[in-house]
Scaffold this active site. Structure first.
Site, PDB file in Angstrom:
ATOM      1  N   LYS A 111       0.880  -1.258  -0.011  1.00 42.05           N
ATOM      2  CA  LYS A 111      -0.031   0.097   0.164  1.00 42.05           C
ATOM      3  C   LYS A 111       0.917   1.368  -0.153  1.00 42.05           C
ATOM      4  CE  LYS A 111      -4.624  -1.424   1.874  1.00 42.05           C
ATOM      5  NZ  LYS A 111      -5.493  -1.246   2.828  1.00 42.05           N
ATOM      6  N   LYS A 192      -4.137  -9.986  -6.303  1.00 43.76           N
ATOM      7  CA  LYS A 192      -5.440 -10.531  -5.857  1.00 43.76           C
ATOM      8  C   LYS A 192      -6.461  -9.630  -6.020  1.00 43.76           C
ATOM      9  CE  LYS A 192      -5.825  -7.763  -1.461  1.00 43.76           C
ATOM     10  NZ  LYS A 192      -6.504  -7.822  -0.434  1.00 43.76           N
ATOM     11  N   LYS A 195     -10.874  -4.454  -4.034  1.00 38.52           N
ATOM     12  CA  LYS A 195     -12.108  -3.469  -4.091  1.00 38.52           C
ATOM     13  C   LYS A 195     -11.395  -1.981  -4.766  1.00 38.52           C
ATOM     14  CE  LYS A 195     -13.298  -3.954   0.613  1.00 38.52           C
ATOM     15  NZ  LYS A 195     -12.263  -3.496   1.465  1.00 38.52           N
TER      16      LYS A 195
HETATM   17  P1  AMP Z   1     -10.316  -6.123   2.996  1.00 33.38           P
HETATM   18  O1  AMP Z   1     -11.062  -5.923   1.579  1.00 33.38           O
HETATM   19  O2  AMP Z   1      -8.836  -5.801   2.718  1.00 33.38           O
HETATM   20  O3  AMP Z   1     -10.943  -5.323   4.058  1.00 33.38           O
HETATM   21  O4  AMP Z   1     -10.527  -7.602   3.231  1.00 33.38           O
HETATM   22  C1  AMP Z   1     -11.482  -8.307   4.134  1.00 33.38           C
HETATM   23  C2  AMP Z   1     -11.430  -9.699   3.960  1.00 33.38           C
HETATM   24  O5  AMP Z   1     -11.436 -10.203   2.715  1.00 33.38           O
HETATM   25  C3  AMP Z   1     -10.120 -10.093   4.551  1.00 33.38           C
HETATM   26  O6  AMP Z   1     -10.382 -11.224   5.342  1.00 33.38           O
HETATM   27  C4  AMP Z   1      -9.478 -10.560   3.285  1.00 33.38           C
HETATM   28  O7  AMP Z   1      -8.372 -11.329   3.521  1.00 33.38           O
HETATM   29  C5  AMP Z   1     -10.487 -10.949   2.384  1.00 33.38           C
HETATM   30  N1  AMP Z   1     -10.202 -10.830   1.033  1.00 33.38           N
HETATM   31  C6  AMP Z   1     -10.045  -9.545   0.439  1.00 33.38           C
HETATM   32  N2  AMP Z   1      -9.554  -9.971  -0.958  1.00 33.38           N
HETATM   33  C7  AMP Z   1      -9.719 -11.169  -1.046  1.00 33.38           C
HETATM   34  C8  AMP Z   1      -9.431 -11.962  -2.232  1.00 33.38           C
HETATM   35  N3  AMP Z   1      -9.199 -11.262  -3.373  1.00 33.38           N
HETATM   36  N4  AMP Z   1      -9.571 -13.228  -2.114  1.00 33.38           N
HETATM   37  C9  AMP Z   1     -10.091 -13.855  -0.924  1.00 33.38           C
HETATM   38  N5  AMP Z   1     -10.031 -13.037   0.288  1.00 33.38           N
HETATM   39  C10 AMP Z   1      -9.911 -11.921   0.153  1.00 33.38           C
END
Ligand code: AMP
Ligand code: TRP
Length: 327
Positions: A111, A192, A195
């Site tokens: 980041k 990955k 969002k």
């Molecule tokens: P975040 O969007 O970073 O707040 O992630 C929220 C949750 O979603 C966390 O547990 C991440 O590990 C999971 N997560 C986010 N992106 C992915 C992805 N591409 N594949 C699997 N898990 C994800």
């Protein structure tokens, strides 16, 4: 009953990666665990957020939790900032964390890469995440693969606290799904699905319309071969699509391979789009009903009230153990 805690940032529209890697498992765990699921707004502001967007996204993510199947009667759903003890314990744990540990965090490296100015909050964020988990003495933390390193730091901090101030914190375990812990971008299987990727075609948002979903899947990158085979090292794009198929249909990876044996990518992608659409349509319907009903704000208030009780008890104990003068 074992305790579960997890959080998702309201920093953009939730993706199929968030659903498969995290949210889906929240729903499974709620039946036989004491569960706290938060929208982690304090984490989201570690990178700049527009206030109106943050407010809307926060309510939207909370509504998606419920639309995905989290039952507020079984699990607490709330905003991180509504339980003030998180920030307080976060500060205490920051003082136990070394700069070197934080410098090694890959999410921070990703980041902050190429940025001229990097906020200190982004750097110390893992200590706040540790506080999120330890304030409930959580046993299990359902997350995707990318959060594993933060969980390891949480365990290190719990161990450090225990050896300095007396055995208090339990060692939380990550709960990472065997399949789907890292859903990749549709346009680049080395990254990955995220969002915050500037290309919306790289992800399926949970609130994308059926036509958007069909378009994005038909444009998803595939290799020049033709076999629908799960082989992440040599066929990362197709393997990612098979994973999504498996997670949205309930079929195993081998069953998906068998179903498309001898077929080309075209029919496979077409069916995949319908599998994803039929998984998301009922969720979207429930989402719109919840938003229209206006009930989410009271769900969040009740969730925060119950979570605060647990959090306050931990905070008081920790203050006492660390030698703070009682109020
Ligand atoms: P975040 O969007 O970073 O707040 O992630 C929220 C949750 O979603 C966390 O547990 C991440 O590990 C999971 N997560 C986010 N992106 C992915 C992805 N591409 N594949 C699997 N898990 C994800
Ligand atoms: N750091 C997590 C992410 O970026 C979100 C998060 C914050 C979290 N606090 C948490 C996840 C506590 C699990 C437990 O996705």
């Amino acid at each position: 009953m074992k305790r579960v805690l997890s959080g998702i940032q309201p920093s953009g529209k939730l993706t199929l990666g968030n659903y498969i890697g995290a949210l889906k498992n929240f729903v499974t765990l709620q039946h036989d665990h004491v569960c706290n699921f938060m929208v982690v707004d304090l984490h989201a502001i570690t990178v700049p957020q527009n206030p109106a967007d943050l407010r809307e996204q926060s309510e939207s993510v909370a509504a998606l939790f419920v639309a995905a199947g989290i039952d507020p009667a079984k699990a607490n759903v709330y905003m991180q900032s509504h339980v003030r003890q998180h920030a307080q314990l976060g500060w205490m744990l920051t003082t136990l964390t070394s700069m070197g540990e934080l410098e090694r965090m890959t999410q921070f490296k990703d980041k902050s890469a190429g940025k001229e100015s990097v906020g200190a909050g982004l750097f110390v964020y893992p200590a706040l995440m540790a506080a999120d988990i330890l304030i409930y003495n959580a046993d299990l933390v359902p997350v995707g693969e990318d959060q594993k390193q933060h969980l390891e730091l949480t365990r290190d901090l719990a161990g450090r606290f225990n050896s300095r101030y007396g055995d208090y914190f339990k060692m939380p375990e990550p709960y990472i799904p065997k399949v789907g812990a890292r859903i990749m971008s549709l346009d680049d299987a080395s990254k990955k699905m995220s969002k915050s990727n500037p290309n919306p075609g790289s992800r399926i948002a949970l609130l994308d319309s059926p036509d958007e979903i069909r378009k994005k899947i038909s444009r998803a990158t595939t290799d020049s071969g033709r076999e629908v085979k799960f082989d992440p090292a040599n066929k990362p794009e197709v393997s990612n699509l098979i994973t999504i198929y498996s997670q949205c249909s309930g079929l195993s990876v081998a069953e998906v391979e068998a179903r498309y044996d001898g077929q080309m990518y075209g029919p496979f992608k077409k069916d995949l789009a319908e599998v994803v659409v039929s998984q998301l349509e009922p969720l979207q319907q429930r989402y719109h009903d919840i938003r229209e009903s206006g009930e989410i704000r009271s769900i969040l208030r009740q969730g925060a009230e119950k979570a605060s009780e647990m959090a306050e008890k931990t905070l008081t104990d920790v203050q006492q153990l660390m030698g703070f003068l009682p109020y």
